[in-house]
Motif scaffolding. Structure first.
Motif, PDB file in Angstrom:
ATOM      1  N   ALA A 176      38.633  49.409  35.755  1.00 36.18           N
ATOM      2  CA  ALA A 176      38.886  48.162  36.489  1.00 36.18           C
ATOM      3  C   ALA A 176      37.561  47.459  36.776  1.00 36.18           C
ATOM      4  O   ALA A 176      37.423  46.245  36.611  1.00 36.18           O
ATOM      5  CB  ALA A 176      39.628  48.450  37.789  1.00 36.18           C
ATOM      6  N   HIS A 177      36.556  48.265  37.181  1.00 37.06           N
ATOM      7  CA  HIS A 177      35.248  47.700  37.504  1.00 37.06           C
ATOM      8  C   HIS A 177      34.622  47.072  36.267  1.00 37.06           C
ATOM      9  O   HIS A 177      34.103  45.948  36.305  1.00 37.06           O
ATOM     10  CB  HIS A 177      34.346  48.800  38.072  1.00 37.06           C
ATOM     11  CG  HIS A 177      33.024  48.277  38.556  1.00 37.06           C
ATOM     12  ND1 HIS A 177      31.836  48.798  38.153  1.00 37.06           N
ATOM     13  CD2 HIS A 177      32.738  47.251  39.384  1.00 37.06           C
ATOM     14  CE1 HIS A 177      30.852  48.113  38.716  1.00 37.06           C
ATOM     15  NE2 HIS A 177      31.367  47.177  39.474  1.00 37.06           N
ATOM     16  N   THR A 180      36.341  43.862  35.441  1.00 40.15           N
ATOM     17  CA  THR A 180      35.940  42.783  36.355  1.00 40.15           C
ATOM     18  C   THR A 180      34.548  42.269  35.982  1.00 40.15           C
ATOM     19  O   THR A 180      34.303  41.059  35.977  1.00 40.15           O
ATOM     20  CB  THR A 180      35.956  43.288  37.813  1.00 40.15           C
ATOM     21  OG1 THR A 180      37.254  43.795  38.088  1.00 40.15           O
ATOM     22  CG2 THR A 180      35.637  42.184  38.781  1.00 40.15           C
ATOM     23  N   ARG A 183      34.836  40.077  33.022  1.00 41.76           N
ATOM     24  CA  ARG A 183      35.397  38.779  33.401  1.00 41.76           C
ATOM     25  C   ARG A 183      34.358  37.948  34.150  1.00 41.76           C
ATOM     26  O   ARG A 183      34.261  36.737  33.965  1.00 41.76           O
ATOM     27  CB  ARG A 183      36.636  38.972  34.267  1.00 41.76           C
ATOM     28  CG  ARG A 183      37.858  39.402  33.450  1.00 41.76           C
ATOM     29  CD  ARG A 183      39.047  39.644  34.339  1.00 41.76           C
ATOM     30  NE  ARG A 183      39.438  38.464  35.086  1.00 41.76           N
ATOM     31  CZ  ARG A 183      40.205  38.467  36.156  1.00 41.76           C
ATOM     32  NH1 ARG A 183      40.680  39.609  36.595  1.00 41.76           N
ATOM     33  NH2 ARG A 183      40.513  37.364  36.783  1.00 41.76           N
ATOM     34  N   LEU A 184      33.576  38.636  35.007  1.00 41.73           N
ATOM     35  CA  LEU A 184      32.538  37.935  35.776  1.00 41.73           C
ATOM     36  C   LEU A 184      31.526  37.316  34.818  1.00 41.73           C
ATOM     37  O   LEU A 184      31.111  36.168  34.987  1.00 41.73           O
ATOM     38  CB  LEU A 184      31.855  38.928  36.731  1.00 41.73           C
ATOM     39  CG  LEU A 184      30.725  38.373  37.587  1.00 41.73           C
ATOM     40  CD1 LEU A 184      31.202  37.227  38.463  1.00 41.73           C
ATOM     41  CD2 LEU A 184      30.117  39.469  38.471  1.00 41.73           C
ATOM     42  N   LEU A 371      35.210  36.622  41.533  1.00 36.42           N
ATOM     43  CA  LEU A 371      34.995  37.838  40.732  1.00 36.42           C
ATOM     44  C   LEU A 371      33.806  38.645  41.236  1.00 36.42           C
ATOM     45  O   LEU A 371      33.790  39.869  41.133  1.00 36.42           O
ATOM     46  CB  LEU A 371      34.814  37.468  39.256  1.00 36.42           C
ATOM     47  CG  LEU A 371      36.124  37.086  38.554  1.00 36.42           C
ATOM     48  CD1 LEU A 371      35.857  36.475  37.205  1.00 36.42           C
ATOM     49  CD2 LEU A 371      37.028  38.310  38.400  1.00 36.42           C
ATOM     50  N   ARG A 374      35.239  40.526  44.004  1.00 32.67           N
ATOM     51  CA  ARG A 374      36.120  41.562  43.425  1.00 32.67           C
ATOM     52  C   ARG A 374      35.298  42.708  42.840  1.00 32.67           C
ATOM     53  O   ARG A 374      35.638  43.876  42.996  1.00 32.67           O
ATOM     54  CB  ARG A 374      36.973  40.880  42.350  1.00 32.67           C
ATOM     55  CG  ARG A 374      37.778  41.798  41.497  1.00 32.67           C
ATOM     56  CD  ARG A 374      39.204  41.889  42.012  1.00 32.67           C
ATOM     57  NE  ARG A 374      39.961  42.734  41.096  1.00 32.67           N
ATOM     58  CZ  ARG A 374      40.727  42.260  40.152  1.00 32.67           C
ATOM     59  NH1 ARG A 374      40.881  40.967  40.008  1.00 32.67           N
ATOM     60  NH2 ARG A 374      41.388  43.078  39.366  1.00 32.67           N
ATOM     61  N   SER A 375      34.186  42.356  42.166  1.00 34.31           N
ATOM     62  CA  SER A 375      33.374  43.413  41.543  1.00 34.31           C
ATOM     63  C   SER A 375      32.753  44.309  42.611  1.00 34.31           C
ATOM     64  O   SER A 375      32.598  45.506  42.415  1.00 34.31           O
ATOM     65  CB  SER A 375      32.306  42.817  40.635  1.00 34.31           C
ATOM     66  OG  SER A 375      31.258  42.295  41.407  1.00 34.31           O
ATOM     67  N   ASP A 378      35.542  46.510  43.697  1.00 31.77           N
ATOM     68  CA  ASP A 378      35.765  47.482  42.615  1.00 31.77           C
ATOM     69  C   ASP A 378      34.696  48.566  42.626  1.00 31.77           C
ATOM     70  O   ASP A 378      34.974  49.751  42.438  1.00 31.77           O
ATOM     71  CB  ASP A 378      35.736  46.779  41.250  1.00 31.77           C
ATOM     72  CG  ASP A 378      37.043  46.049  40.986  1.00 31.77           C
ATOM     73  OD1 ASP A 378      37.938  46.147  41.840  1.00 31.77           O
ATOM     74  OD2 ASP A 378      37.143  45.391  39.938  1.00 31.77           O
TER      75      ASP A 378
END
Ligand SMILES: Nc1ncnc2c1ncn2[C@@H]1O[C@H](COP(=O)(O)OP(=O)(O)OP(=O)(O)O)[C@@H](O)[C@H]1O
Ligand SMILES: [Mg+2]
Length: 550
Positions: A176-177, A180, A183-184, A371, A374-375, A378
């Motif tokens: 997941a990390h 992310t 995506r970042l 993000l 989120r990171s 994560d």
């Protein structure tokens, strides 16, 4: 487990059997085969665990039966109905159990399981070599159970399951990390691309131009168009006025021409075509006067309207000039309005494109911010998952066979070895000794923890298996006594009743003497029930009680 009383009813061969046992001393049990000697041991097993050591049912078909024991000052009774239903009662516990299984679980928690009791307190001919004859790996398991380390198995299993879940969670968190972060990175790339696209946009040249400017230009054009329309009307009016003057002049000229033509005809005719009378002078004069009047009138008209005509023509010319000038202005204004409209349109398009890029940039920046947050979450989750895994790995290590169990087993082993050698000294002299060691053996691609038993002084270098039956039995006796002591110590209980069922029957006279001495020593601390057919043994023991069965 110290048994003080046993009452059997309708149990194996016994219709009724009551036994009372002392706290210590040897109790001798003798009788012919099938008399019901071993049934006494089975009675204890059936009362406390509802099973027998031999695995067969002790109850008689279709008969009522019971086995009751007083053990460690508590009473446990197992009854069996003729229909085959068994019930357990443990009145001294004071607890009520909903099911027989729940009651049995509580009983097991109090006295341990049947297998452990059998291994540490019952010594029969058939299982005399349970420990000594077992494989190294079995021995390890037996000792662990004996020491109560079995409960580590459940905890270890649970921790391993938790560890597997935590490892899966950690892998998920890692994935997941990484997702992310990917995506970042693309969101950051999008921000850069948007910023570059925005910077690359042509600066709007007509940024100050507004709809009002276009409206003003349109209004100016409309005003000019109105003026043009007015000028056209004025020109038409002037042209009409000019035409009116010209019509008047033409009418006067026509009249003069007609009068002159009529005069000329009269003069040329000489006589009247109707009456053939000569044209009178009077008529000629009248015609001349009419012609002269008409000419005068035409002249007067020309004189009178000449200025008007000139003025009307000048007016028309002025109007034409004015209209032409206005039309030029209107055309210029139309071109200007069209130019403003086109430039405004272009400026609006450029502004729209810039707005779009700005909105895209803002959205991409928001995405980057979200993000980034989120990171961080994560990363925290990943860290926590990794910590959980590390903790569970450590716990797994502690609970695993190489953890605390290994330490406990190792210390128990040295105690067991010392006690076994003490008893070996009693029953085999100093000749035979044993060494117990924990080791790890390779097995099936993995490793297995084992306990090896090395016998010295017997078996000609082949250890236990090489030893004679009598020697093996002496080693078994020593191991049994040692195990019984170790189990009592591990359970924190006083040494209980020891049951010896024909275990010494294959010993020679020396062996019997040695075992009797050892038994006497053991019996100083606990009750030892010796079931035997061996007369030597029966005669050599000094029992505090002799039960004759059959
Ligand atoms: N469910 C049962 N119902 C009735 N009798 C049984 C039952 N189970 C075993 N018996 C019998 O009970 C008797 C006593 O058995 P037990 O094992 O106590 O004998 P023993 O005195 O120890 O004999 P041995 O000296 O041969 O070992 C045997 O005859 C056996 O067949
Ligand atoms: Mg028997």
């Amino acid at each position: 487990m110290r048994v003080s009383k046993l009452a059997l009813r309708g149990f194996m061969s016994h219709d009724q059997m009551d036994v009372e046992l002392p706290d210590r001393g040897v109790v001798l049990v003798t009788g012919p085969n099938g008399a019901g000697k071993s049934s006494i041991v089975e009675g204890v097993a059936a009362a406390v665990w509802g099973k027998t050591t031999r695995g067969a049912s002790p109850w008689r078909d279709g008969e009522k039966g019971s086995a009751a024991v007083e053990v460690d000052e508590e009473r446990v009774e197992r009854t069996r109905s003729p229909a085959g239903r068994t019930k357990v009662a443990w009145p001294t516990s004071g607890a009520k159990y909903d099911t027989a299984r729940a009651a049995q679980t509580a009983i097991d928690a109090r006295w341990g399981d049947l297998a452990t009791w059998q291994r540490t307190s019952v010594f029969s001919a058939s299982d005399a070599s349970t420990f000594t004859g077992a494989t190294d790996a079995e021995r390890k398991r037996m000792l662990e159970r004996l020491l109560g380390l079995g409960r580590f198995d459940a905890a270890h299993k649970a921790v391993r399951a938790d560890l597997r879940t935590a490892q899966a969670d950690a892998r998920d968190a890692e994935r997941a990390h990484e997702a992310t972060l990917a995506r970042l990175q693309s969101a950051k790339d999008a921000v850069t691309a948007r910023a570059e696209a925005l910077a690359a946009l042509a600066p709007p040249g007509d940024a100050g131009l507004t709809d009002a400017d276009a409206d003003d230009a349109d209004a100016a054009l409309a005003a000019l168009d109105a003026e043009v329309r007015r000028a056209k009307t004025e020109l038409r009016d002037a042209e009409r006025a000019q035409a009116e003057v010209e019509r008047k002049l033409a009418a006067a000229a026509d009249k003069a021409r007609d009068a002159q033509r009529a005069l000329k005809r009269l003069e040329s005719m000489g006589e009247c075509p109707t009456c053939q009378q000569p044209i009178s002078e009077h008529r000629l004069d009248a015609a001349r006067a009419a012609a002269a009047y008409a000419i005068d009138a035409a002249d007067a008209c020309e004189a009178a309207e000449g200025d008007a005509l000139a003025a009307a023509r000048a007016d028309v010319e002025d109007c034409e000039d004015t209209l032409a000038a206005l039309q030029r202005k209107a055309n210029a204004a139309r071109a200007a309005a069209a130019d403003i409209a086109a430039r405004l349109q272009a400026a609006k398009r450029a502004a729209g494109a810039a707005d779009q890029q700005r909105a895209g940039l803002a959205a991409a920046q928001r995405e980057v911010a979200a993000l980034t947050a989120r990171s961080l979450t994560d990363a925290k989750t990943r860290e926590e998952a990794a910590e959980e895994v590390a903790l569970l790995e450590a716990t797994e290590g502690v609970l695993g066979t190489r953890g605390v169990r290994a330490t406990v087993t190792a210390s128990a082993l040295s105690g067991l070895e010392a006690v076994a050698n003490h008893w070996l000294g009693r029953v085999a002299g100093d000749r035979i000794t044993v060494t117990l060691g924990a080791s790890t053996a390779l097995k099936g691609g993995g490793t297995t923890d084992t306990i090896d038993l090395v016998v010295h002084g017997a078996g000609g270098g082949n250890g236990y298996r090489g030893a004679s039956a009598g020697e093996r039995r002496r080693i078994d006796v020593a191991m049994l006594f040692a195990l019984a002591e170790t189990a009592s110590a591990a359970a924190g209980r006083d040494p209980g009743t020891l049951w010896v069922d024909e275990a010494f029957d294959s010993l020679d006279t020396d062996g019997v003497a040695a075992v009797c001495a050892a038994l006497a020593e053991v019996a100083a601390e606990r009750c030892v029930v010796v079931i035997t057919h061996n007369h030597d043994l029966a005669d050599s023991l000094s029992p505090v009680q002799h039960i004759r069965v059959g």
